[in-house]
Design a protein around this motif. Structure first.
Motif, PDB file in Angstrom:
ATOM      1  N   MET A  97       0.830  -1.209   0.000  1.00 22.64           N
ATOM      2  CA  MET A  97       0.000   0.000   0.000  1.00 22.64           C
ATOM      3  C   MET A  97       0.864   1.258   0.000  1.00 22.64           C
ATOM      4  O   MET A  97       0.533   2.255  -0.654  1.00 22.64           O
ATOM      5  CB  MET A  97      -0.917  -0.011   1.220  1.00 22.64           C
ATOM      6  CG  MET A  97      -1.961  -1.116   1.220  1.00 22.64           C
ATOM      7  SD  MET A  97      -3.124  -0.984  -0.156  1.00 22.64           S
ATOM      8  CE  MET A  97      -3.860   0.616   0.190  1.00 22.64           C
ATOM      9  N   ILE A  98       1.975   1.222   0.714  1.00 24.00           N
ATOM     10  CA  ILE A  98       2.863   2.386   0.764  1.00 24.00           C
ATOM     11  C   ILE A  98       3.560   2.593  -0.571  1.00 24.00           C
ATOM     12  O   ILE A  98       3.585   3.703  -1.126  1.00 24.00           O
ATOM     13  CB  ILE A  98       3.893   2.213   1.898  1.00 24.00           C
ATOM     14  CG1 ILE A  98       3.188   2.227   3.256  1.00 24.00           C
ATOM     15  CG2 ILE A  98       4.962   3.300   1.824  1.00 24.00           C
ATOM     16  CD1 ILE A  98       4.094   1.882   4.420  1.00 24.00           C
ATOM     17  N   PHE A  99       4.140   1.527  -1.131  1.00 20.09           N
ATOM     18  CA  PHE A  99       4.902   1.659  -2.372  1.00 20.09           C
ATOM     19  C   PHE A  99       4.015   1.820  -3.597  1.00 20.09           C
ATOM     20  O   PHE A  99       4.514   2.116  -4.682  1.00 20.09           O
ATOM     21  CB  PHE A  99       5.825   0.448  -2.548  1.00 20.09           C
ATOM     22  CG  PHE A  99       7.023   0.470  -1.652  1.00 20.09           C
ATOM     23  CD1 PHE A  99       7.978   1.459  -1.768  1.00 20.09           C
ATOM     24  CD2 PHE A  99       7.193  -0.498  -0.675  1.00 20.09           C
ATOM     25  CE1 PHE A  99       9.089   1.486  -0.937  1.00 20.09           C
ATOM     26  CE2 PHE A  99       8.290  -0.488   0.164  1.00 20.09           C
ATOM     27  CZ  PHE A  99       9.244   0.512   0.031  1.00 20.09           C
ATOM     28  N   HIS A 100       2.721   1.602  -3.437  1.00 22.16           N
ATOM     29  CA  HIS A 100       1.802   1.834  -4.550  1.00 22.16           C
ATOM     30  C   HIS A 100       1.553   3.328  -4.778  1.00 22.16           C
ATOM     31  O   HIS A 100       1.154   3.733  -5.866  1.00 22.16           O
ATOM     32  CB  HIS A 100       0.472   1.123  -4.283  1.00 22.16           C
ATOM     33  CG  HIS A 100      -0.501   1.202  -5.408  1.00 22.16           C
ATOM     34  ND1 HIS A 100      -0.235   0.698  -6.672  1.00 22.16           N
ATOM     35  CD2 HIS A 100      -1.754   1.735  -5.491  1.00 22.16           C
ATOM     36  CE1 HIS A 100      -1.274   0.907  -7.463  1.00 22.16           C
ATOM     37  NE2 HIS A 100      -2.202   1.544  -6.779  1.00 22.16           N
ATOM     38  N   ARG A 101       1.826   4.120  -3.769  1.00 20.68           N
ATOM     39  CA  ARG A 101       1.627   5.569  -3.885  1.00 20.68           C
ATOM     40  C   ARG A 101       2.845   6.215  -4.531  1.00 20.68           C
ATOM     41  O   ARG A 101       3.945   5.674  -4.514  1.00 20.68           O
ATOM     42  CB  ARG A 101       1.392   6.179  -2.498  1.00 20.68           C
ATOM     43  CG  ARG A 101       0.123   5.670  -1.827  1.00 20.68           C
ATOM     44  CD  ARG A 101       0.012   6.239  -0.428  1.00 20.68           C
ATOM     45  NE  ARG A 101      -1.227   5.826   0.227  1.00 20.68           N
ATOM     46  CZ  ARG A 101      -2.377   6.473   0.124  1.00 20.68           C
ATOM     47  NH1 ARG A 101      -2.450   7.599  -0.603  1.00 20.68           N
ATOM     48  NH2 ARG A 101      -3.464   6.043   0.740  1.00 20.68           N
ATOM     49  N   GLU A 102       2.639   7.389  -5.073  1.00 18.78           N
ATOM     50  CA  GLU A 102       3.719   8.153  -5.681  1.00 18.78           C
ATOM     51  C   GLU A 102       4.403   9.006  -4.613  1.00 18.78           C
ATOM     52  O   GLU A 102       3.750   9.745  -3.891  1.00 18.78           O
ATOM     53  CB  GLU A 102       3.175   9.057  -6.788  1.00 18.78           C
ATOM     54  CG  GLU A 102       2.637   8.310  -8.001  1.00 18.78           C
ATOM     55  CD  GLU A 102       3.737   7.716  -8.860  1.00 18.78           C
ATOM     56  OE1 GLU A 102       4.909   8.140  -8.684  1.00 18.78           O
ATOM     57  OE2 GLU A 102       3.445   6.845  -9.700  1.00 18.78           O
ATOM     58  N   PHE A 103       5.733   8.877  -4.498  1.00 22.08           N
ATOM     59  CA  PHE A 103       6.513   9.733  -3.602  1.00 22.08           C
ATOM     60  C   PHE A 103       7.961   9.708  -4.077  1.00 22.08           C
ATOM     61  O   PHE A 103       8.368   8.820  -4.838  1.00 22.08           O
ATOM     62  CB  PHE A 103       6.392   9.268  -2.141  1.00 22.08           C
ATOM     63  CG  PHE A 103       6.830   7.854  -1.894  1.00 22.08           C
ATOM     64  CD1 PHE A 103       8.157   7.544  -1.629  1.00 22.08           C
ATOM     65  CD2 PHE A 103       5.902   6.816  -1.927  1.00 22.08           C
ATOM     66  CE1 PHE A 103       8.549   6.249  -1.400  1.00 22.08           C
ATOM     67  CE2 PHE A 103       6.294   5.519  -1.695  1.00 22.08           C
ATOM     68  CZ  PHE A 103       7.620   5.225  -1.436  1.00 22.08           C
ATOM     69  N   PRO A 104       8.763  10.697  -3.677  1.00 21.85           N
ATOM     70  CA  PRO A 104      10.149  10.777  -4.161  1.00 21.85           C
ATOM     71  C   PRO A 104      10.969   9.537  -3.784  1.00 21.85           C
ATOM     72  O   PRO A 104      10.804   8.975  -2.705  1.00 21.85           O
ATOM     73  CB  PRO A 104      10.693  12.034  -3.457  1.00 21.85           C
ATOM     74  CG  PRO A 104       9.489  12.838  -3.123  1.00 21.85           C
ATOM     75  CD  PRO A 104       8.390  11.855  -2.850  1.00 21.85           C
ATOM     76  N   PHE A 105      11.818   9.126  -4.714  1.00 26.75           N
ATOM     77  CA  PHE A 105      12.730   7.991  -4.537  1.00 26.75           C
ATOM     78  C   PHE A 105      11.991   6.678  -4.302  1.00 26.75           C
ATOM     79  O   PHE A 105      12.521   5.764  -3.673  1.00 26.75           O
ATOM     80  CB  PHE A 105      13.698   8.244  -3.369  1.00 26.75           C
ATOM     81  CG  PHE A 105      14.459   9.526  -3.470  1.00 26.75           C
ATOM     82  CD1 PHE A 105      15.460   9.683  -4.417  1.00 26.75           C
ATOM     83  CD2 PHE A 105      14.166  10.587  -2.626  1.00 26.75           C
ATOM     84  CE1 PHE A 105      16.159  10.866  -4.522  1.00 26.75           C
ATOM     85  CE2 PHE A 105      14.851  11.781  -2.714  1.00 26.75           C
ATOM     86  CZ  PHE A 105      15.849  11.928  -3.662  1.00 26.75           C
ATOM     87  N   ARG A 106      10.758   6.582  -4.810  1.00 30.10           N
ATOM     88  CA  ARG A 106       9.996   5.365  -4.591  1.00 30.10           C
ATOM     89  C   ARG A 106      10.677   4.156  -5.228  1.00 30.10           C
ATOM     90  O   ARG A 106      10.753   3.086  -4.621  1.00 30.10           O
ATOM     91  CB  ARG A 106       8.583   5.508  -5.167  1.00 30.10           C
ATOM     92  CG  ARG A 106       7.711   4.285  -4.935  1.00 30.10           C
ATOM     93  CD  ARG A 106       6.345   4.425  -5.547  1.00 30.10           C
ATOM     94  NE  ARG A 106       6.408   4.410  -7.007  1.00 30.10           N
ATOM     95  CZ  ARG A 106       5.350   4.208  -7.801  1.00 30.10           C
ATOM     96  NH1 ARG A 106       4.160   4.008  -7.269  1.00 30.10           N
ATOM     97  NH2 ARG A 106       5.485   4.228  -9.110  1.00 30.10           N
ATOM     98  N   GLY A 107      11.188   4.297  -6.447  1.00 30.06           N
ATOM     99  CA  GLY A 107      11.826   3.174  -7.122  1.00 30.06           C
ATOM    100  C   GLY A 107      13.060   2.682  -6.387  1.00 30.06           C
ATOM    101  O   GLY A 107      13.267   1.470  -6.234  1.00 30.06           O
ATOM    102  N   MET A 108      13.883   3.612  -5.904  1.00 27.46           N
ATOM    103  CA  MET A 108      15.095   3.219  -5.183  1.00 27.46           C
ATOM    104  C   MET A 108      14.743   2.523  -3.868  1.00 27.46           C
ATOM    105  O   MET A 108      15.332   1.487  -3.522  1.00 27.46           O
ATOM    106  CB  MET A 108      15.956   4.454  -4.912  1.00 27.46           C
ATOM    107  CG  MET A 108      17.266   4.139  -4.192  1.00 27.46           C
ATOM    108  SD  MET A 108      18.196   5.622  -3.739  1.00 27.46           S
ATOM    109  CE  MET A 108      17.102   6.319  -2.485  1.00 27.46           C
TER     110      MET A 108
END
Length: 296
Positions: A97-108
């Motif tokens: 649920m957290i990583f499904h949202r857009e936020f800075p450095f999400r991919g890393m």
């Protein structure tokens, strides 16, 4: 209307199918069916390496079900499995649920989160063995930083299994996260838009839309984790070896000792058969629940 084909042609065609599947049948028979039949056959004998085998029928199974140590191993296995499945499911779903949202450095950050899953179980177990040390381990140092008393971790019979589950949670929560994250990526956007227009809160969106829609993916993760947790051997063997005493001895460790420490091949074969029935029953139960549940 095409003319009917002669019976001889159809019979030859049916025989030709067998030539294509024959190699597969041979491989399956040699790799899967024959070992299981041989294991069943060995479980009917009182056989220790170096001595003659004696036919006892179901005697090995009767000894298992009256053996207190084996009964404790079964309970330890179910206790370990329940914790090692429930905790990663909850934490993995929350992480998805957290990583499904857009936020800075999400991919890393997502890449860092899944890195534990890439390590081999033995290497993970060796690192955590040092972390669990009561005097020199980093875990007790971290507890002291927040004012908590030190723990014996895997050296205490009461907390050894929860401590081992902590390793499993760290190692396999990323797997659950990836499965649930794939389900979240496939969800439609229309229900959310309609619910927001009706004034639904974020909790209501999760409770009544996200969770029911992603539940099939969570159940798939539960099936995978259940089978994997039931057959966990390397992590427990490296960290505790079944100790202290027999406090963390699971069916796999009991089987290992019977086969490779005591050389009781007949008893070990009976343990394999019982363990296979347990794994098969739980897997079929979870798959049945998945098939019969009506997802809304």
């Amino acid at each position: 209307m095409p003319p009917a084909r002669p019976a001889r042609f159809l019979a030859r065609r049916r025989r030709s199918y067998f030539y294509f599947i024959a190699p597969t049948l041979v491989v399956v028979g040699a790799v899967i069916i024959f070992p299981w039949l041989y294991t069943l056959w060995m479980s009917a004998f009182d056989w220790t390496i170096g001595s003659a085998a004696h036919y006892v029928g179901l005697g090995n199974y009767e000894k298992l079900f009256t053996n207190q140590r084996f009964g404790e191993a079964v309970l330890h296995t179910f206790y370990f499995t329940a914790l090692a499945v429930a905790a990663p499911l909850v934490l993995g779903t929350a992480a998805a649920m957290i990583f499904h949202r857009e936020f800075p450095f999400r991919g890393m950050l997502r890449g860092l989160f899944i890195m534990p899953m890439m390590a081999t179980p033995v290497a993970v177990a060796l690192v955590w063995t040092m972390m669990f040390h009561p005097q020199q381990g980093v875990l007790n140092y971290l507890l002291s930083l927040i004012g908590l008393p030190p723990s014996l971790w895997v050296y205490s019979p009461t907390v050894v299994i929860p401590s081992l589950v902590l390793v499993e949670v760290w190692h396999w929560t990323p797997l659950v996260m990836l499965i649930v994250l794939g389900g979240l990526a496939a969800l439609p956007t229309e229900p959310y838009e309609s619910a927001r227009l009706d004034g639904a809160s974020e909790w209501q969106l999760f409770r009544f839309i996200t969770l029911p829609l992603v539940a099939p993916f969570i159940l798939v993760a539960a099936v995978i984790r259940t089978i994997d947790a039931l057959k966990t051997f390397d992590t427990i063997y490296v960290i505790t070896g079944g100790g202290p005493g027999t406090a963390s001895e699971t069916i796999n460790l009991y089987l290992y000792l019977q086969a490779f420490a005591f050389y009781n091949i007949g008893t070990a074969s009976a343990v394999v058969v019982v363990f296979f029935v347990i794994v098969l029953a739980l897997a079929l139960l979870l798959l049945h629940v998945r098939e019969k549940t009506k997802w809304t």
